[in-house]
Design an enzyme around this catalytic site. Sequence first.
Site, PDB file in Angstrom:
ATOM      1  N   LYS A  13       0.830  -1.214   0.000  1.00 14.91           N
ATOM      2  CA  LYS A  13       0.000   0.000   0.000  1.00 14.91           C
ATOM      3  C   LYS A  13       0.860   1.258   0.000  1.00 14.91           C
ATOM      4  O   LYS A  13       0.657   2.166  -0.811  1.00 14.91           O
ATOM      5  CB  LYS A  13      -0.946   0.014   1.231  1.00 14.91           C
ATOM      6  CG  LYS A  13      -1.853  -1.197   1.327  1.00 14.91           C
ATOM      7  CD  LYS A  13      -2.749  -1.155   2.558  1.00 14.91           C
ATOM      8  CE  LYS A  13      -2.029  -1.189   3.889  1.00 14.91           C
ATOM      9  NZ  LYS A  13      -1.300  -2.455   4.168  1.00 14.91           N
ATOM     10  N   ARG A  88      -9.851   0.111   8.717  1.00 18.95           N
ATOM     11  CA  ARG A  88      -9.380  -1.245   9.002  1.00 18.95           C
ATOM     12  C   ARG A  88     -10.383  -2.041   9.816  1.00 18.95           C
ATOM     13  O   ARG A  88     -10.108  -3.186  10.170  1.00 18.95           O
ATOM     14  CB  ARG A  88      -8.052  -1.181   9.767  1.00 18.95           C
ATOM     15  CG  ARG A  88      -6.842  -1.134   8.854  1.00 18.95           C
ATOM     16  CD  ARG A  88      -5.567  -0.995   9.691  1.00 18.95           C
ATOM     17  NE  ARG A  88      -4.448  -1.653   9.086  1.00 18.95           N
ATOM     18  CZ  ARG A  88      -3.324  -1.018   8.727  1.00 18.95           C
ATOM     19  NH1 ARG A  88      -3.185   0.267   8.914  1.00 18.95           N
ATOM     20  NH2 ARG A  88      -2.342  -1.692   8.190  1.00 18.95           N
ATOM     21  N   ARG A 127      11.599  -4.993   5.176  1.00 17.07           N
ATOM     22  CA  ARG A 127      11.229  -3.603   4.861  1.00 17.07           C
ATOM     23  C   ARG A 127      12.159  -2.611   5.573  1.00 17.07           C
ATOM     24  O   ARG A 127      12.509  -2.788   6.728  1.00 17.07           O
ATOM     25  CB  ARG A 127       9.779  -3.349   5.292  1.00 17.07           C
ATOM     26  CG  ARG A 127       9.368  -1.888   5.196  1.00 17.07           C
ATOM     27  CD  ARG A 127       7.886  -1.704   5.149  1.00 17.07           C
ATOM     28  NE  ARG A 127       7.174  -2.134   6.338  1.00 17.07           N
ATOM     29  CZ  ARG A 127       5.838  -2.134   6.431  1.00 17.07           C
ATOM     30  NH1 ARG A 127       5.095  -1.722   5.417  1.00 17.07           N
ATOM     31  NH2 ARG A 127       5.262  -2.539   7.534  1.00 17.07           N
ATOM     32  N   ARG A 160      11.257  -0.671  11.070  1.00 14.76           N
ATOM     33  CA  ARG A 160      10.199  -0.418  12.047  1.00 14.76           C
ATOM     34  C   ARG A 160      10.231  -1.463  13.154  1.00 14.76           C
ATOM     35  O   ARG A 160      10.463  -2.635  12.885  1.00 14.76           O
ATOM     36  CB  ARG A 160       8.827  -0.463  11.343  1.00 14.76           C
ATOM     37  CG  ARG A 160       8.441   0.854  10.715  1.00 14.76           C
ATOM     38  CD  ARG A 160       7.244   0.736   9.829  1.00 14.76           C
ATOM     39  NE  ARG A 160       6.115   0.008  10.399  1.00 14.76           N
ATOM     40  CZ  ARG A 160       4.942  -0.142   9.796  1.00 14.76           C
ATOM     41  NH1 ARG A 160       4.750   0.403   8.608  1.00 14.76           N
ATOM     42  NH2 ARG A 160       3.982  -0.816  10.368  1.00 14.76           N
ATOM     43  N   ARG A 171      -0.059  -8.938  13.777  1.00 15.06           N
ATOM     44  CA  ARG A 171      -0.649  -7.980  12.837  1.00 15.06           C
ATOM     45  C   ARG A 171      -1.446  -8.693  11.753  1.00 15.06           C
ATOM     46  O   ARG A 171      -2.513  -8.223  11.362  1.00 15.06           O
ATOM     47  CB  ARG A 171       0.455  -7.105  12.231  1.00 15.06           C
ATOM     48  CG  ARG A 171       0.964  -6.075  13.244  1.00 15.06           C
ATOM     49  CD  ARG A 171       2.301  -5.510  12.863  1.00 15.06           C
ATOM     50  NE  ARG A 171       2.271  -4.837  11.584  1.00 15.06           N
ATOM     51  CZ  ARG A 171       3.339  -4.664  10.805  1.00 15.06           C
ATOM     52  NH1 ARG A 171       4.507  -5.128  11.183  1.00 15.06           N
ATOM     53  NH2 ARG A 171       3.214  -4.031   9.671  1.00 15.06           N
TER      54      ARG A 171
HETATM   55  P1  ADP Z   1       1.326  -1.652   7.442  1.00 16.87           P
HETATM   56  O1  ADP Z   1       1.993  -0.701   6.494  1.00 16.87           O
HETATM   57  O2  ADP Z   1       2.242  -2.767   7.832  1.00 16.87           O
HETATM   58  O3  ADP Z   1      -0.006  -2.124   6.957  1.00 16.87           O
HETATM   59  P2  ADP Z   1       0.678   0.683   9.062  1.00 16.87           P
HETATM   60  O4  ADP Z   1       1.886   1.514   8.997  1.00 16.87           O
HETATM   61  O5  ADP Z   1      -0.443   1.022   8.162  1.00 16.87           O
HETATM   62  O6  ADP Z   1       1.099  -0.852   8.808  1.00 16.87           O
HETATM   63  O7  ADP Z   1       0.141   0.603  10.542  1.00 16.87           O
HETATM   64  C1  ADP Z   1       1.016   0.382  11.629  1.00 16.87           C
HETATM   65  C2  ADP Z   1       0.211   0.241  12.907  1.00 16.87           C
HETATM   66  O8  ADP Z   1      -0.545   1.452  13.146  1.00 16.87           O
HETATM   67  C3  ADP Z   1      -0.828  -0.874  12.917  1.00 16.87           C
HETATM   68  O9  ADP Z   1      -0.281  -2.136  13.280  1.00 16.87           O
HETATM   69  C4  ADP Z   1      -1.807  -0.357  13.973  1.00 16.87           C
HETATM   70  O10 ADP Z   1      -1.301  -0.535  15.280  1.00 16.87           O
HETATM   71  C5  ADP Z   1      -1.824   1.154  13.680  1.00 16.87           C
HETATM   72  N1  ADP Z   1      -2.865   1.511  12.696  1.00 16.87           N
HETATM   73  C6  ADP Z   1      -2.663   1.996  11.447  1.00 16.87           C
HETATM   74  N2  ADP Z   1      -3.834   2.214  10.822  1.00 16.87           N
HETATM   75  C7  ADP Z   1      -4.813   1.856  11.702  1.00 16.87           C
HETATM   76  C8  ADP Z   1      -6.243   1.830  11.645  1.00 16.87           C
HETATM   77  N3  ADP Z   1      -6.932   2.245  10.568  1.00 16.87           N
HETATM   78  N4  ADP Z   1      -6.918   1.398  12.758  1.00 16.87           N
HETATM   79  C9  ADP Z   1      -6.259   0.990  13.849  1.00 16.87           C
HETATM   80  N5  ADP Z   1      -4.917   0.978  13.954  1.00 16.87           N
HETATM   81  C10 ADP Z   1      -4.191   1.409  12.900  1.00 16.87           C
HETATM   82  P1  ADP Z   2       2.151  -1.890   3.200  1.00 20.14           P
HETATM   83  O1  ADP Z   2       2.135  -0.388   3.200  1.00 20.14           O
HETATM   84  O2  ADP Z   2       0.945  -2.485   2.526  1.00 20.14           O
HETATM   85  O3  ADP Z   2       2.369  -2.469   4.556  1.00 20.14           O
HETATM   86  P2  ADP Z   2       4.730  -1.604   1.832  1.00 20.14           P
HETATM   87  O4  ADP Z   2       4.432  -0.773   0.647  1.00 20.14           O
HETATM   88  O5  ADP Z   2       5.433  -0.963   2.965  1.00 20.14           O
HETATM   89  O6  ADP Z   2       3.382  -2.374   2.317  1.00 20.14           O
HETATM   90  O7  ADP Z   2       5.573  -2.876   1.315  1.00 20.14           O
HETATM   91  C1  ADP Z   2       6.047  -3.863   2.231  1.00 20.14           C
HETATM   92  C2  ADP Z   2       7.460  -4.300   1.799  1.00 20.14           C
HETATM   93  O8  ADP Z   2       7.369  -5.032   0.571  1.00 20.14           O
HETATM   94  C3  ADP Z   2       8.410  -3.148   1.539  1.00 20.14           C
HETATM   95  O9  ADP Z   2       9.691  -3.523   1.960  1.00 20.14           O
HETATM   96  C4  ADP Z   2       8.354  -2.954   0.015  1.00 20.14           C
HETATM   97  O10 ADP Z   2       9.590  -2.447  -0.509  1.00 20.14           O
HETATM   98  C5  ADP Z   2       8.100  -4.370  -0.468  1.00 20.14           C
HETATM   99  N1  ADP Z   2       7.230  -4.409  -1.664  1.00 20.14           N
HETATM  100  C6  ADP Z   2       6.174  -3.609  -1.953  1.00 20.14           C
HETATM  101  N2  ADP Z   2       5.600  -3.953  -3.127  1.00 20.14           N
HETATM  102  C7  ADP Z   2       6.316  -5.023  -3.588  1.00 20.14           C
HETATM  103  C8  ADP Z   2       6.214  -5.841  -4.774  1.00 20.14           C
HETATM  104  N3  ADP Z   2       5.262  -5.621  -5.692  1.00 20.14           N
HETATM  105  N4  ADP Z   2       7.104  -6.838  -4.911  1.00 20.14           N
HETATM  106  C9  ADP Z   2       8.075  -7.054  -3.969  1.00 20.14           C
HETATM  107  N5  ADP Z   2       8.218  -6.317  -2.848  1.00 20.14           N
HETATM  108  C10 ADP Z   2       7.352  -5.311  -2.647  1.00 20.14           C
END
Ligand code: ADP
Ligand code: ADP
Length: 217
Positions: A13, A88, A127, A160, A171
């Site tokens: 994302k 979420r 990541r 992170r 998660r």
């Molecule tokens: P990821 O990129 O791995 O999906 P995020 O950076 O979006 O993770 O979120 C990191 C953390 O922030 C989540 O594990 C949760 O604790 C909190 N968080 C983010 N978005 C939400 C949401 N919409 N509702 C509740 N908690 C959230």
């Molecule tokens: P999210 O925001 O959904 O948690 P991220 O965009 O942070 O996901 O991506 C999670 C990890 O996977 C990062 O280290 C990113 O560089 C890698 N990644 C993202 N998209 C791809 C893809 N299409 N193929 C391989 N690795 C990816």
Amino acid sequence: MNVIFMGPPGAGKGTQAESIVNEFQIPHISTGDAFRLAMKQGTALGLEAKKYVDQGLLVSDEITIGIVKERLQLPDCKSGFLLDGFPRTIEQAEALDKIMDSLGSSIDHVINLHVDRSLLLARLTGRRICRSCGATYHVLFNPPHTENVCDKCSGELYQRSDDTEEKVGTRLDEYLNKTAPLLSYYRNKGNLREVNGEQEIGTVAAQISLLLRGQAK
Ligand code: ADP
Ligand code: ADP
Ligand code: ZN
């Protein structure tokens, strides 16, 4: 254009958001980024969020909805926005509908990035994020030109604290229990679009761009 990116942690994302907000010139609203900033600054919101984020749990709906509501009312959202990681839970989705109603607007596209659970652990534990500009990398799948240095701003990369094997399990469970049910919520509304997030980053970006431009099915 008002867009939501959905998908499990590690689906891509944030990575996809970087190119889409650039292409469509809309603000990138990431609740995860907002919580991490508040935690870094040590504000009351940050201290409260930390209790959940550190354990890999979702922050309470009340707090999360409050910050999104405030953010969507700012003038830069008038011409559109990209919500990354919100909603979420069903409660958050219902609250978002009310917020959009009150603004006289609505969500145009919900993009779901599908990635099999078996790939997510490797994505999350590898990541790396830029401390200065927030750009996302992966040690194997999307490495920077120079190890630990951001290509865009030369900032230092960090991992992170919730991207550990132990936290990732919690998660992903939170995602399955609380967020996955939202897919049928948006499917029923008719604006859910599926994208295969297992493809190369550039391929995924091109497909999302076509969907948002209304040129793909
Ligand atoms: P990821 O990129 O791995 O999906 P995020 O950076 O979006 O993770 O979120 C990191 C953390 O922030 C989540 O594990 C949760 O604790 C909190 N968080 C983010 N978005 C939400 C949401 N919409 N509702 C509740 N908690 C959230
Ligand atoms: P999210 O925001 O959904 O948690 P991220 O965009 O942070 O996901 O991506 C999670 C990890 O996977 C990062 O280290 C990113 O560089 C890698 N990644 C993202 N998209 C791809 C893809 N299409 N193929 C391989 N690795 C990816
Ligand atoms: Zn950077």
